[in-house]
Scaffold this motif. Structure first.
Motif, short mmCIF file in Angstrom:
data_model
loop_
_atom_site.label_atom_id
_atom_site.label_comp_id
_atom_site.label_asym_id
_atom_site.label_seq_id
_atom_site.Cartn_x
_atom_site.Cartn_y
_atom_site.Cartn_z
N TRP A 195 0.63 -1.67 0.44
CA TRP A 195 -0.11 0.12 0.01
C TRP A 195 1.23 1.53 -0.34
O TRP A 195 0.61 1.94 -0.89
N TYR A 196 2.31 1.29 0.25
CA TYR A 196 2.84 2.14 0.80
C TYR A 196 3.54 2.63 -0.41
O TYR A 196 3.91 4.13 -0.92
N SER A 197 3.58 1.86 -1.24
CA SER A 197 4.35 1.73 -2.74
C SER A 197 3.21 2.44 -3.31
O SER A 197 3.83 2.68 -4.57
N LYS A 198 2.01 1.86 -3.21
CA LYS A 198 0.85 2.90 -4.28
C LYS A 198 0.56 3.61 -3.94
O LYS A 198 -0.08 3.93 -4.39
N GLY A 199 1.24 3.81 -2.79
CA GLY A 199 0.58 5.36 -2.26
C GLY A 199 -1.09 5.68 -2.14
O GLY A 199 -1.85 6.35 -1.91
N TYR A 200 -0.95 3.92 -1.32
CA TYR A 200 -2.46 4.09 -1.08
C TYR A 200 -2.39 4.29 0.80
O TYR A 200 -2.40 3.47 1.16
N THR A 201 -4.05 4.92 1.25
CA THR A 201 -4.36 5.22 1.53
C THR A 201 -5.67 4.70 2.81
O THR A 201 -6.67 4.89 1.73
N SER A 202 -5.89 3.65 3.40
CA SER A 202 -7.77 3.21 3.41
C SER A 202 -8.94 4.83 3.51
O SER A 202 -9.26 4.78 3.77
N GLY A 203 -7.87 5.53 4.47
CA GLY A 203 -7.89 7.02 4.87
C GLY A 203 -8.99 7.63 3.78
O GLY A 203 -9.59 8.56 3.87
N GLY A 204 -7.80 7.74 2.53
CA GLY A 204 -7.95 8.57 1.49
C GLY A 204 -9.59 7.90 0.63
O GLY A 204 -10.16 9.12 0.03
N LEU A 205 -9.71 6.96 0.38
CA LEU A 205 -11.72 6.53 -0.56
C LEU A 205 -11.89 6.73 0.94
O LEU A 205 -12.97 6.99 -0.20
N GLU A 206 -11.56 6.50 2.02
CA GLU A 206 -13.36 6.84 2.75
C GLU A 206 -13.48 8.44 2.93
O GLU A 206 -14.76 9.13 2.86
#
Length: 665
Positions: A195-206
């Motif tokens: 997720w860190y490598s993707k620049g993804y956080t579940s907080g961003g989705l929410e």
């Protein structure tokens, strides 16, 4: 006399300390002893990094003009750290496709059960509370849920109260505790550190789901789009910060028990109990002081219990003081208040009443005391069971992306078509520029002096090999050793191969790996951070990986920096040809080697054995083992592309070469 004799004996045996620091190998830098010796303690290092972020938050802003000059950039950086840089801008968003699945009439209001598409195939279940007999548009409140099961039922007392006070209220479920379960804790529980490598956080989705929920409210004829508020507790508290910072349509916000300083989270290790949604991908090394500042000058209550297991009240006070600095620049410090209340991580009656009074004042213009505003009704006979409030009465919508949305929410790189050397050079420059700012941005702006020491020397008369062990400062807080075996006359410049040791590898194994090199190569053995005597308890690895990312770095990015600094240091040694330095690395350390070579720009040769196929892959659920994640790197490249970008460096692959490395050919 005894002390001098002891030092003399140490020198005779070859253990050279600063008082006996003579070298036949001509290190160009003066050998000095630092005033404060680095601790090589990863917890101390990360705690200091977190404290620096907190202590320097907004430190360069002293006037309103300075803030306004920076605000737009800070806003864009925040949205990027939430993974929303590619989201459709306002006016071009996809249709919400709102689907109503039932209506429940209650005394004074009705509950609409519905779901909407925040993106095609990404559905958000919600309950919409609408007061009866609305004659003109009224204010609305978005209630965002914390980490609890049966959210629509658990938090209904708040929506019922808001509806009775005359507000429209929309409760939206989170993806991990809702009717269709997704993943909030990919790193914490699943080992999905990619997720860190993707620049993804579940907080961003929410956050994105909430922004689309605001779109829904603004489309309703019953709602005044200029009078919107947001609130929630715990995960809903952090989301209330995010939403108000991201969406200017929110005019008043009350985050409850949802944020504190990075200094508190890392230093006090409360991060270990936090979901991955509770912090952005910290590319630009910000904290909630910076996020909260984006809400100013709109009315804000930060509500916090004084014995919260997740946040110390002292840290929350520090966060509030930092945020209020910006409110003061606007001339409205009273618009941001910290409301403390007793006991632990939960609501109390008094704070609930203040929240109701706050929204009545700032969204309805009514001066009502907290006591007059009243509390929520939690009596069992006035609560509806979850079976009545559930949205998907006829099964889940087809093609729901919620369980796998982490794989597609952030746009990742694609292998480009390269048809010329000029195009390759341009692409290499774009990759390195991106990596420097968004992956390795935590590299120190000023390099620490090496403060090198000659730690040990010996001569192997049988094999005609001289040995020198040097130590040097790679970064403030870290002193590394490089163990050099001179296969050639150390007074003559010859190529140097830096052999990286990986965690758990014996000295014999790393020696055997480079044993086949021709004698023209001198060999330097290196243990970077996290390896050998620079390592830490494996049980601490989960904490270190998450705490590193929350402070804008990763284990692998710190190792890249250590390796780059080692290359720089070795170039100062008289026996080293500065233009012929190579790196030999196995498995996960091959990823470190390739990134270091790319950023260094002057690596002569790489020997890579069994390199990882990709950084888009899970790790062990317990957080232990190899850690090759690097912030945002998959947005621009992947391991299989790097060999092409390293040209003209020579690359010798050994062992198994994954199919993902075909593009460079």
């Amino acid at each position: 006399m005894k002390k001098n004799l002891f030092l003399t004996l140490l020198c005779i045996t070859g253990i050279l300390i600063s008082s006996c620091n003579t070298s036949t190998n001509g290190n160009k830098e003066n050998n000095t002893t630092p005033a404060t010796e680095p601790s090589n303690n990863i917890r101390a290092y990360l705690s200091a990094a977190a404290a620096e972020i907190t202590d320097h938050a907004l430190s360069d802003i002293n006037t309103l003009k300075e803030w306004e000059d920076q605000r737009a950039q800070r806003y864009d950086e925040f949205m990027e750290m939430m993974g929303l840089q590619d989201m459709p801008p306002e006016g071009s968003r996809t249709d919400l496709n709102i689907q109503h699945t039932g209506t429940i009439q209650q005394e004074g209001f009705r509950i609409e059960k519905l779901y909407y598409e925040s993106l095609p195939g990404l559905y958000v279940p919600a309950n919409l509370y609408i007061p009866d007999e609305i004659d003109e548009p009224v204010p609305a409140i978005l209630y965002v849920c914390g980490h609890t099961n049966d959210q629509l039922a658990h938090y209904q007392p708040f929506a019922r109260k808001f509806a009775r006070l005359g507000f429209v209220c929309l409760i939206i479920e989170t993806i991990d505790r809702g009717e269709v379960h997704g993943e909030h804790r990919g790193c914490l529980v699943r080992g999905w550190y990619d997720w860190y490598s993707k620049g993804y956080t579940s907080g961003g989705l929410e956050l994105w789901n909430a922004i689309r929920g605001i779109d829904l409210l603004c489309e309703m004829p019953e709602v005044d789009p200029d009078r919107l508020g947001v609130t929630g507790i715990s995960g809903g508290g952090s989301q209330s910060f995010y939403i108000a910072a991201a969406d200017p349509r929110i005019k008043a916000a009350v985050p409850v028990g949802g944020a504190t300083t990075l200094k508190g989270q890392i230093g006090q290790r409360s991060i270990d109990d936090h979901c991955d949604c509770m912090m952005p991908v910290n590319t630009y090394r910000r904290g909630f002081i910076d996020i909260g500042a984006l809400i100013a000058p709109r009315p804000l209550i930060i509500a916090q219990a004084d014995r919260d297991a997740y946040y110390s009240i002292e840290s929350v006070r520090e966060m509030y003081d930092g945020i209020n600095k910006i409110y003061s620049l606007y001339g409205v410090p009273e618009h941001a208040t910290l409301e403390e209340y007793p006991r632990g991580h939960a609501y109390q009656k008094g704070i609930r009443q203040k929240i109701n009074s706050f929204f009545l004042e700032h969204l309805m213009g009514k001066e009502v005391t907290p006591e007059e505003a009243g509390d929520i009704d939690t009596s069992a006979h006035n609560q509806l069971p979850i079976e009545q409030l559930r949205v998907y009465t006829d099964g889940f919508p087809p093609g729901n992306r919620t369980p796998t949305i982490q794989d597609s929410f952030v746009k990742l790189h694609e292998d480009p078509e390269i048809t010329s050397e000029a195009e390759l050079e341009a692409y290499r420059n774009s990759v390195t520029d991106f990596l420097k700012s968004r992956t390795f941005g935590a590299f120190p702006e000023e390099k620490a002096p090496f403060e090198s020491r000659h730690e040990f020397r010996s001569i192997d008369d049988y094999n005609s090999v001289d040995r020198d062990v040097y130590s040097f400062i790679s970064e403030e807080g870290w002193r590394l050793k490089v163990d050099i075996r001179w296969n050639n006359d150390p007074d003559r410049r010859k190529p140097l191969m830096i052999a990286l040791k990986k965690q758990g590898e014996s000295q014999k194994e790393v020696k055997d790996f480079v044993a086949g090199l021709k004698e023209e190569w001198n060999i330097a053995y290196l243990e970077v951070r996290g390896v050998g005597e620079n390592g830490w308890d494996p049980a601490l690895q989960r904490h270190i990986r998450r705490a590193s990312a929350w402070t804008g770095r990763t284990v692998a990015s710190m190792q890249v920096y250590d390796l780059m600094r080692t290359m720089e240091f070795c170039r100062t040694l008289d026996g080293v040809d500065p233009d012929r330095i190579g790196i030999a690395a196995k498995e996960e350390m091959a990823a470190v080697a390739m990134y270091a070579a790319l950023l260094d720009g002057n690596c002569h040769t790489l020997i890579l054995k069994d390199p990882p196929a990709t950084q888009d892959a899970p790790s062990r659920p317990d957080g232990q083992g190899a850690a090759i994640e690097m912030l945002n790197c998959l947005r621009i490249t992947d391991l299989g592309q790097l060999p092409a970008l390293l040209a003209p460096a020579k690359i010798d692959f050994q062992g198994e070469v994954p199919d993902t490395y075909q593009w460079p050919e």
